[in-house]
Write an enzyme that holds these catalytic residues in place. Structure first.
Site, short mmCIF file in Angstrom:
data_model
loop_
_atom_site.label_atom_id
_atom_site.label_comp_id
_atom_site.label_asym_id
_atom_site.label_seq_id
_atom_site.Cartn_x
_atom_site.Cartn_y
_atom_site.Cartn_z
N GLU A 120 -30.06 -15.23 30.35
CA GLU A 120 -29.72 -15.51 29.70
C GLU A 120 -28.60 -17.14 30.47
OE1 GLU A 120 -31.46 -15.86 26.89
OE2 GLU A 120 -30.08 -15.36 25.38
N THR A 168 -32.01 -24.53 24.22
CA THR A 168 -31.06 -23.78 23.93
C THR A 168 -29.29 -25.36 24.44
OG1 THR A 168 -31.26 -21.01 23.27
CG2 THR A 168 -29.16 -22.04 24.02
N1 LIG Z 1 -39.19 -14.99 30.04
C1 LIG Z 1 -38.86 -16.28 29.47
N2 LIG Z 1 -39.18 -16.03 28.48
C2 LIG Z 1 -39.42 -17.17 27.58
N3 LIG Z 1 -38.96 -18.12 28.21
C3 LIG Z 1 -38.26 -18.59 29.92
C4 LIG Z 1 -38.47 -17.21 30.21
N4 LIG Z 1 -37.94 -16.90 31.07
C5 LIG Z 1 -37.32 -18.30 31.27
N5 LIG Z 1 -37.25 -19.09 30.20
C6 LIG Z 1 -36.80 -20.62 30.09
O1 LIG Z 1 -35.95 -20.63 29.03
C7 LIG Z 1 -36.51 -21.11 27.91
C8 LIG Z 1 -36.33 -20.88 26.48
O2 LIG Z 1 -34.97 -20.33 26.40
P1 LIG Z 1 -34.08 -20.94 24.93
O3 LIG Z 1 -32.50 -19.93 25.09
O4 LIG Z 1 -33.85 -22.52 25.12
O5 LIG Z 1 -34.97 -20.61 24.17
P2 LIG Z 1 -34.93 -19.54 22.96
O6 LIG Z 1 -34.62 -17.97 23.60
O7 LIG Z 1 -36.28 -19.52 22.60
O8 LIG Z 1 -34.30 -19.96 21.90
P3 LIG Z 1 -32.52 -19.04 21.33
O9 LIG Z 1 -31.55 -18.51 22.13
O10 LIG Z 1 -32.15 -20.32 20.57
O11 LIG Z 1 -33.28 -17.91 19.67
C9 LIG Z 1 -37.21 -22.06 29.04
O12 LIG Z 1 -37.38 -23.80 29.40
C10 LIG Z 1 -38.04 -21.65 29.31
O13 LIG Z 1 -39.02 -22.06 30.22
N1 LIG Z 2 -25.55 -18.34 20.11
C1 LIG Z 2 -26.81 -19.20 21.18
C2 LIG Z 2 -27.67 -18.63 20.40
C3 LIG Z 2 -28.65 -19.25 20.93
O1 LIG Z 2 -29.89 -18.42 20.37
C4 LIG Z 2 -26.73 -20.59 20.30
O2 LIG Z 2 -26.49 -20.82 19.65
O3 LIG Z 2 -26.33 -21.61 20.94
#
Ligand SMILES: Nc1ncnc2c1ncn2[C@@H]1O[C@H](COP(=O)(O)OP(=O)(O)OP(=O)(O)O)[C@@H](O)[C@H]1O
Ligand SMILES: N[C@@H](CCO)C(=O)O
Length: 291
Positions: A120, A168
């Protein structure tokens, strides 16, 4: 080779910013790992074109490093990236569980939470655990610095994902630095109510406890149509509605038999705002499955 199905998750639940999380029974990523001299990554599935295969930039690369477990890692994305449904966390948690088994490292799921959080940190700049904890442990999770508490619960949900990307990293920039004490007290009351609701599997208490005034107001501005979608869900029987994780997904709590109506109303709400969306009728589910 080892295979893991790792679930989507929803963090915050309104009043529990950076603390609360739930595993969703759908959608999910599937991660396959095979021993290799160096880590290589293939990505297929939803939104795979936006996900880097460079191990320095993909969350699973950081997890492989943290476990000293180089591997060829195939990621089949069911959870769209930048969705607010813990897309990066699903891959990170799945890779942690799969590589731990592949290399027989012997870590417990609890011990794998900080390992998955290293992934993360690659994408959001912070090793927050509120998505990886439920992805590994399942249920409703409460994360403090070095400790995660889990509760099994039976709560039905609708997660509505619009065709908008909110990273995020960007959504963390709009979180205010300071808060009014009245709003803090209100949020503590909501968080406590939500926790009791999870322990009792009571959708009324969980929905009421999602209400907060510290983070959601600023973040909802990043989601076109949020106010209309929220109202539509509440009008059709949702007991609470909030931004899922960092957004743009919107999460509603309701009785299980109302999920169809609530999902349809939320989709109509986004359509009225000119935004395409899809809805998942889901529930709080278990943690990642290792095959
Ligand atoms: N294995 C992966 N799966 C998804 N996203 C990835 C991965 N590796 C890198 N990334 C990058 O992480 C970003 C997505 O992560 P982000 O935390 O922004 O979104 P999310 O995980 O859907 O959201 P949230 O944490 O709010 O639920 C994108 O820029 C993506 O390219
Ligand atoms: N707690 C984090 C989670 C992102 O999925 C935020 O809200 O930024």
């Amino acid at each position: 080779m080892r295979t893991v199905r790792a679930p989507a998750t929803s963090a915050n639940l309104g009043s529990g910013f950076d603390v609360f999380g739930v595993a969703l029974d759908r959608p999910a990523d599937v991660i396959r790992v095979e021993r290799a001299p160096h880590t290589t990554i293939d990505v297929t599935g939803v939104g795979s074109q936006y996900i880097p295969t460079d191990p320095e930039k993909n969350v699973v690369g950081a997890v492989a490093d943290a476990l000293n477990a180089p591997a060829h890692i195939e990621i089949d994305k069911g959870v769209r990236p930048s969705s607010g449904l813990g897309s990066s966390a699903a891959s990170a948690a799945g890779a942690a569980l799969a590589l731990n088994a592949l290399y027989e490292r012997g870590h417990s799921r609890e011990e794998l939470v900080p390992v998955a959080a290293e992934g993360e940190a690659v994408v959001s700049g912070e090793a927050h655990v509120d998505n990886v904890a439920p992805a590994l442990l399942g249920g409703f999770t409460v994360a403090r610095e070095d400790e995660v508490t889990t509760v099994e619960t039976d709560i039905s949900l609708v997660a509505c994902l619009p065709e908008i990307a909110v990273s995020t990293r960007d959504a963390r920039r709009v979180v205010p630095d300071r808060a009014d004490m009245k709003d803090v007290v209100h949020t503590i009351g909501s968080a406590a109510t939500l926790t009791v609701g999870m322990c009792r599997s009571d959708p009324e208490l969980v929905g009421t406890g999602m209400d907060e005034r510290l983070v959601t107001p600023a973040r909802s501005e990043l989601i076109t149509g949020y106010a209309g979608v929220r109202e539509a869900a509440l009008d059709t029987g949702a007991t609470g509605v909030t931004v899922s994780g960092a957004g743009p997904s919107v999460l509603a709590v309701c009785d299980s038999e109302k999920r169809g109506r609530v999902a349809a109303a939320m989709l109509d709400g986004f359509e009225d705002a000119g935004v395409e969306a899809r809805a998942y009728k889901t529930r709080v589910g278990g943690g990642a499955d290792l095959f």
